[in-house]
Design an enzyme around this catalytic site. Structure first.
Site, PDB file in Angstrom:
ATOM      1  CG  ASN A  34      43.958  46.498  44.439  1.00 20.43           C
ATOM      2  OD1 ASN A  34      44.594  47.482  44.097  1.00 20.43           O
ATOM      3  ND2 ASN A  34      42.924  46.034  43.723  1.00 20.43           N
ATOM      4  CB  ILE A  39      37.616  44.641  32.257  1.00 16.73           C
ATOM      5  CG1 ILE A  39      36.702  44.803  33.482  1.00 16.73           C
ATOM      6  CG2 ILE A  39      37.446  45.777  31.270  1.00 16.73           C
ATOM      7  CD1 ILE A  39      37.050  45.980  34.366  1.00 16.73           C
TER       8      ILE A  39
END
Ligand code: CTP
Length: 413
Positions: free
Chosen positions: A210, A307
């Site tokens: 990205n 995460i």
């Protein structure tokens, strides 16, 4: 990354022989990454030409409180608000006396009264003037009000005498300004920051990624370090220099970032998850470069671990701060993420339409349970410092609440 990156320094020059050193100081401050605007007292212009400072600072020099043209371009209140720090170098005995009495009889003294930014003064004068009780009283008064004193140094003076009252050398001043920006608010606190994009490989040469530049996370790491924290930065692939005194752990994929962050998290007090972690990966990347075929290619993607949510779900989680990049419904989506991921705080920003990723500037809406704060569009370095201020305040509050709860439990037991 430089020590004064994106710091806006308003440099005030007053009328003394040492004013010539301000030219070099302007250069040094810019070399360290600061943006500099110069304000000169009328007397200062007798010692050094405003044009020199204009060329070196790259900005028009302001000299007159009643200059309509300059006021129209950037008025004195705007200048006072613009500054992250006001540095007066050299500061003459007369200027110090005016400052200590709160006078506002020229542009510079008015700015010093009108700013909320930290004020630093570097005195330069004859040793008798420096040692005079009047000057010493003025200095003591200013210091008691929180003004930072830079120098003076001792040595040979322009008047031929020896003693205290010399302006510090430009690089000494620059270093003193850098250290004055450091605090101990996070001394003894360990901060873990994730930053940048991740790369999910499809084959040895192709990957999904990205547009994250990593700038925000790097700036957060630096701001936390400036506040005295021991900082570890787990970084995806970016083209940024490692911030000074920060431990950088380089990773490529979401899986690697997950492993490094989770290994460090249990010993961390504050975790700031600014990485743009890929939500999906290919699973099994092809061992060899995939060959083009006639038919379309269908990629099957599997979810990556979240995460941030995993860190927040630890038995003894750190103070956990998430980011939310949103193209729509910013408030609602951010608050949902705050709750669903069980975070202490979330910093949301708009992306798309030229906003957010890969940009120098950004704006943030920060939410926590029971409160929020908007941070207006600013360079990411500045935003990061403001965000770290909010984190410090909330982290302290949470620590106090936890201590209180432990004490109540101890009494009950
Ligand atoms: N994050 C993470 N691990 C992931 C995905 C995201 O730790 N696999 C973290 C990011 O670092 C960020 C926060 O989660 O702090 C929000 O990421 P974002 O992509 O905006 O939100 P998602 O929860 O993935 O939801 P969505 O993509 O649907 O907006």
């Amino acid at each position: 990354m430089q020590s004064l990156s994106d710091k806006r320094i308003l440099l005030g020059i007053t009328g003394g022989i040492a004013a010539y050193k301000s030219a070099e100081l302007t250069r040094r401050l810019r070399d360290h990454g600061a943006e500099v605007r110069v304000v000169m007292t009328p007397a200062a212009t007798e010692f050094i030409a405003p044009l020199t400072l204009q060329a070196l600072s790259g900005n028009p020099v302001h000299t007159d409180l009643l200059d309509h043209e300059a006021e129209a371009a950037m008025g004195h209140i705007e200048l006072a608000r613009w500054a992250d720090a006001v540095v007066v170098a050299p500061a003459t005995a007369n200027f110090i006396a005016r400052l200590s009495n709160g006078l506002a009889d020229d542009l510079l003294s008015t700015l010093c009264l009108a700013t909320a930014a930290p004020l630093l003064i570097a005195p330069a004068m004859n040793r008798q003037m420096w040692q005079n009780p009047a000057t010493q009283e003025n200095i003591a008064r200013l210091q008691a009000r929180g003004v930072t004193l830079l120098g003076p140094a001792s040595g040979a003076q322009a008047c031929g005498e020896m003693g205290p009252g010399r302006l510090l050398e430009p690089e000494e001043l620059a270093q003193a300004i850098i250290s004055a920006g450091r605090t101990n608010q996070l001394a003894g606190v360990s901060v873990l920051v994730s930053a940048g994009p991740t790369r999910e490989f499809i084959d040895p040469v192709r990957y999904l990624s990205n547009r994250s530049s990593g700038r925000m996370g790097y700036a957060v790491a630096r701001a936390a370090e400036e506040a005295g924290a021991a900082v570890t930065l787990v970084s995806g692939p970016v083209s940024l220099a490692a911030p000074a005194r920060v431990k950088v752990v380089e990773v490529v994929s979401a899986g690697q970032m997950h492993d490094e962050v989770l290994a460090a998290a249990p010993a961390t007090d504050i975790f700031v998850s600014s990485a743009a972690v890929a939500d999906y990966r290919t699973g099994n990347a092809a061992g060899q470069k995939m060959k083009k075929k006639d038919a379309d290619l269908l990629l099957r993607l599997e979810k990556t671990p979240d995460i941030l949510a995993e860190v927040a779900a630890l038995d003894r989680p750190p103070f956990t701060v998430g980011f939310a990049a949103e193209t729509e419904n910013l408030h609602d989506n951010a608050k949902k993420k705050l709750k669903s991921k069980n975070l202490d705080m979330i910093a949301a920003n708009r992306v798309g339409n030229g906003l957010g990723f890969d940009r120098e500037e950004n704006a943030l809406e920060v939410f926590w349970t029971g409160g929020s704060e908007s941070l207006a569009t600013a360079p990411k370095e500045k935003l990061a410092r403001q965000l770290v201020e909010i984190i410090i305040a909330r982290y302290r509050e949470k620590s106090l609440e936890q201590q209180h709860r432990t004490r109540v439990k101890d009494v009950q037991d």
